[in-house]
Design an enzyme around this catalytic site. Sequence first.
Site, PDB file in Angstrom:
ATOM      1  CB  ILE A   1      -0.960  -0.020   1.222  1.00 49.60           C
ATOM      2  CG1 ILE A   1      -1.958   1.137   1.173  1.00 49.60           C
ATOM      3  CG2 ILE A   1      -0.206  -0.053   2.530  1.00 49.60           C
ATOM      4  CD1 ILE A   1      -3.089   1.010   2.191  1.00 49.60           C
ATOM      5  CB  CYS A   2       0.861   4.254   0.639  1.00 47.27           C
ATOM      6  SG  CYS A   2       1.295   6.009   0.683  1.00 47.27           S
ATOM      7  N   GLY A   3       3.428   3.970  -0.284  1.00 48.02           N
ATOM      8  CA  GLY A   3       4.845   4.003  -0.614  1.00 48.02           C
ATOM      9  C   GLY A   3       5.447   2.654  -0.926  1.00 48.02           C
TER      10      GLY A   3
ATOM     11  CB  THR B   1       2.571   0.693  -4.699  1.00 46.89           C
ATOM     12  OG1 THR B   1       2.510   2.123  -4.583  1.00 46.89           O
ATOM     13  CG2 THR B   1       1.425   0.079  -3.903  1.00 46.89           C
TER      14      THR B   1
END
Length: 213
Positions: free
Chosen positions: A107-109, A111
């Site tokens: 999730i988020c960073g 990725t």
Amino acid sequence: MNTIYVYVLDTLADWELGYVTAELNSGRFFKKDGPSVALKTVSSSREPIKTMGGMTIVPDCLIADMVADEKNMLLLPGADTWNDPKHTAILEKASEFLNIGATVGAICGATTALASYGLLDNRPHTSNGPGFLEMFAPNYQGQQFYVDQPAVADGNLITASPTGALEWAKQIIERADVFQKDTLNAWYDYFNTGKPEYFYALMQTLPANEEVN
């Protein structure tokens, strides 16, 4: 027992893990006779990490201790420190997990880290918005597989934006096969809308003697 590994690193975004870790660790809505799971925090060293919210976490184990098995999972949260070279080891482990069919959630960073490592070049995924991965992962080649949704599940890879934590949790829980389908749907609807009728629907999917906190 299936193991859910949660990678912890400095500046970890607390809110992104809350839904999924609370349910997988507590087991409060688990179906009967489903798989049992153990949640373990893992890191590159035994040193405590400090989350974005100021919480201190002491890792349960090291990357070298992880068992790559199809039934296990690896969850990678967002953080501002993913560009540190020491995280290459967990990306190598993520690649190993994906190759054997084990589930990886990012999730988020996280990725961005997967994109930089080339793990998003050939399969559907999402991130923090169109153009985000190109900005922060110059080697990224997966533009044609980008899906502009809060969370995207492609087999054993589950990715999400920072605002997709609830959807991400739902897809991870579904993949872990620990909730009944009606329980999972009611759980998601309740936390997504806050409407009390979904809470009561959730309760009705559980055994009569089940107590919920």
